[in-house]
Write a protein that holds these residues in place. Structure first.
Motif, PDB file in Angstrom:
ATOM      1  N   GLU A  43      44.756  42.605  38.166  1.00  0.00           N
ATOM      2  CA  GLU A  43      45.547  43.844  38.009  1.00  0.00           C
ATOM      3  C   GLU A  43      46.955  43.680  38.561  1.00  0.00           C
ATOM      4  O   GLU A  43      47.936  44.134  37.938  1.00  0.00           O
ATOM      5  N   GLN A  44      47.084  43.016  39.708  1.00  0.00           N
ATOM      6  CA  GLN A  44      48.399  42.849  40.312  1.00  0.00           C
ATOM      7  C   GLN A  44      49.311  42.000  39.422  1.00  0.00           C
ATOM      8  O   GLN A  44      50.491  42.301  39.242  1.00  0.00           O
TER       9      GLN A  44
ATOM     10  N   LYS B  61      50.389  43.987  36.386  1.00  0.00           N
ATOM     11  CA  LYS B  61      51.394  44.983  36.767  1.00  0.00           C
ATOM     12  C   LYS B  61      52.772  44.338  36.909  1.00  0.00           C
ATOM     13  O   LYS B  61      53.788  44.889  36.452  1.00  0.00           O
TER      14      LYS B  61
END
Length: 641
Positions: free
Chosen positions: A419-420, A423
């Motif tokens: 997810e990081q 993003k």
């Protein structure tokens, strides 16, 4: 004896018949019992027989009253008993004389004697009209006319002359006496001396300036011109005629001009920039030390020289045409930039501001000129433009590579990325797109300022372009939770435009509308034919545009107050570029806004009409450009994207 009586009657009858005056004999009932040939001629022979006719039928101005005749007088000037005579075209006038007698049986009769005086009456009318024109001219021009009889010492004057002195009723007044009583004591001796020279014949006329008392205590400046108009057989003057005008405004203006001139000299001398006062032909009348430094001359070498011909150069010659256009136009200020070659060959750029001082006399007009050396400013501006162009071009290629690499990296990592990481990749991609847009705006702006902005005009379907642009901007509108509603014709509308540039304009308007819309609202896009043009309007509901910001809305780098726009990205170049694009396509762009209600931007572009065709009639679904802000909700019957 009978023979003599008969001869006398015959002679009398002959005299009456041949009289140049019209004669009618009328009984007490108004019936004509006799008329001579001149009477018939006065009636233009319209009656084959006047005997037995009513005199009122022949001459309507006469009527029977109490057994006698009365006259309805036209009351023309000093004339008495004037009536109208029958005429075919121009008016005719007659002077009537009535006398009564009784016959041997005691019956009363009236002799109507009519003398045609048409020429005299028309001359009187002409003279009256001429006098009225002269009086109106004198009153309108405020010129008083006076006349003095040197034999009696009495004077008379026109109404305008008395009005100059504040006298409304001039009946019974002597203008010479009024003049002597009202002239300022300090001026009388000098004026009388000048008049005496004229009366004696030593000068042709006397021109004098003096003060006169108007009302009780108001002293006003007068100017008079006097001439001798009549002399007797010995050559002695008998009558003089003169005019007088009030010159107080002129004297006041001259005093004010003198004060201003003195103040102007101080102002020019102490001005920190090059400043000069010139005549309309460009001749220096007054200039300060910075002027010499600017033009490259030593102190004292520019007096009485001409601005357009300094150093024998013609670089400033077009200023002459600029001044002529300025003087003949409505504006009183002109701002121009010109190149100037100094005597040493150095070329400089000068910003020149010219204003015109316009006094009552055109010959006294002056040019007030301020000049600033902007050579360094121009150099820095050119450096800035070169820097922007260079940086923009140098950034475009790396940014395209970065953006492409980010997309490839996102594709390689796929949906299984942490997810990081996902993003960070999204943030990097969005910022690279934003930087690309900024670079594109800077490049367009650089072309705009350099005058290299161009469009390729072709015939395009405006409806299709509107629909495509709305679809392309759907993702951007979704970012702000805004939907777009389109109301456009179902059939193609062909216009003259550059398709790509038009999309750029609409994209800018749609993105602005989405950014500044309240969350959850709708942006309304309307398109249709308005008279001989295609009109597109984009309306959003939100904070609106303040009147102060609206004045510079289409200027480069313009953004509304910081506390309102910090939350919205943008370079402030979009609307300036859009305006240039629309105008280059032969159209117009504008807006209307109501604070905290709604804002509408509109674009009007020319229709593509067949050769020789006139504009199509406006269909029922056409729209008009907003002329004023409105708070009513537009009709929503289109497609939502």
């Amino acid at each position: 004896m009978c023979t003599e009586h008969h001869d006398a009657e015959a002679m009398f009858q002959s005299i009456v018949d041949n009289s140049p005056f019209g004669v009618w004999v009328v009984d007490q009932d108004g019936l004509v019992v006799f008329s001579n040939r001149s009477a018939e001629a006065l009636l233009l022979h319209r009656w084959t027989k006047t005997t037995g006719a009513q005199i009122a039928e022949l001459l309507p101005a006469l009527s029977v009253s109490n057994g006698g005749l009365t006259i309805t007088d036209l009351k023309i000037g000093d004339f008495e008993n004037i009536i109208s005579l029958p005429s075919d075209d121009d008016a005719r006038y007659g002077e009537v004389n009535l006398s009564q007698f009784k016959d041997a049986e005691g019956r009363p009769f009236t002799i109507v004697n009519v003398n045609e005086i048409t020429s005299r009456v028309k001359s009187w009318y002409a003279l009256r009209d001429q006098e009225e024109r002269w009086n109106l001219a004198l009153e309108g021009s405020q010129i008083g006319v006076f006349e003095s009889d040197l034999r009696t010492g009495a004077g008379r004057a026109s109404d305008a002359w008395y009005q100059l002195l504040g006298i409304c009723d001039a009946n019974g007044k002597d203008s010479d006496r009024e003049w002597r009583e009202r002239i300022h004591p300090d001026d009388r001796e000098e004026v009388e001396a000048l008049d005496a020279e004229c009366i004696a014949g030593r000068v042709e006329r006397s021109e004098a300036k003096f003060r006169m008392r108007v009302g009780d205590n108001d002293w006003r400046w007068m100017r008079s011109i006097l001439r001798v108009t009549e002399r007797d057989e010995q050559g002695d003057p008998v009558r003089v005629l003169g005019t007088m005008i009030d010159t107080t405004p002129l004297e006041t203006a001259l005093a004010l001009a003198e004060a201003r001139r003195a103040g102007l000299e101080v102002l020019v001398s102490n001005a920190p920039v090059a400043m000069a006062v010139m005549s309309l032909d460009g001749t220096f009348l007054l200039l300060n030390d910075p002027c010499y430094s600017l033009f490259g001359y030593a102190a004292g070498q520019l007096e009485r020289k001409n601005l357009w011909q300094l150093s024998g150069q013609k670089t400033l010659e077009n200023l002459k045409a600029e001044v002529e256009a300025l003087f003949n136009g409505d504006s009183s200020i002109s701002r121009v930039e010109e190149k100037y070659v100094r005597p040493n060959g150095e070329v400089i750029d000068i910003a020149i501001r010219i204003s015109i001082y316009r006094p009552e006399r055109v010959s006294d007009s002056r040019l007030i000129v301020q000049m600033v050396d902007i050579t360094e400013t121009k150099r820095l501006e050119a450096l800035k433009n070169d820097f922007v162009a260079t940086v923009s071009h140098e950034l475009r290629t790396p940014l395209a590579s970065v953006h492409g690499a980010l997309r490839l990296l996102a594709g390689v990592i796929g949906e299984g990325a942490p997810e990081q990481v996902d993003k960070l990749l999204g943030m990097a991609s969005r910022n690279s797109e934003r930087l690309t847009q900024v670079v594109n705006d800077l490049l367009d702006f650089q072309k705009l300022t350099a005058g290299h902005f161009s469009v390729e005009i072709t015939q395009v379907d405006a409806v299709d372009i509107v629909q495509q642009t709305v679809v392309d901007n759907e993702p951007f509108a979704n970012k702000f939770s805004v939907s777009v509603l389109v109301d456009a014709p179902e059939h193609p509308v062909i216009i003259h435009a550059d398709a790509q540039r038009l999309k750029q304009v609409l994209t800018n308007l749609l993105s602005n509308a989405a950014k500044f819309s309240d969350c959850g609202t709708t942006v309304d896009v309307k398109a249709g034919i308005d008279e001989e043009a295609f009109l597109i309007s984009v309306t959003n509901r939100g904070r609106g545009i303040s009147p102060e910001f609206g004045k510079r809305l289409f200027e480069p780098f313009s953004q509304q107050a910081e506390h309102l726009t910090r939350d919205r990205e943008g370079t402030g170049l979009g609307l300036a570029i859009s305006k240039e694009l629309v105008e280059n396509m032969g159209g117009a762009i504008g807006y209307s806004s109501q604070i905290n209600v709604q804002t509408t931007f509109w674009v009007r572009l020319p229709l593509a009409l067949p050769t020789g065709a006139s504009a199509r009639p406006r269909p029922s679904g056409s729209i008009e450009a907003p002329s004023s802000p409105t708070s009513s909700s537009p009709e929503r019957n289109g497609t939502t994207y």
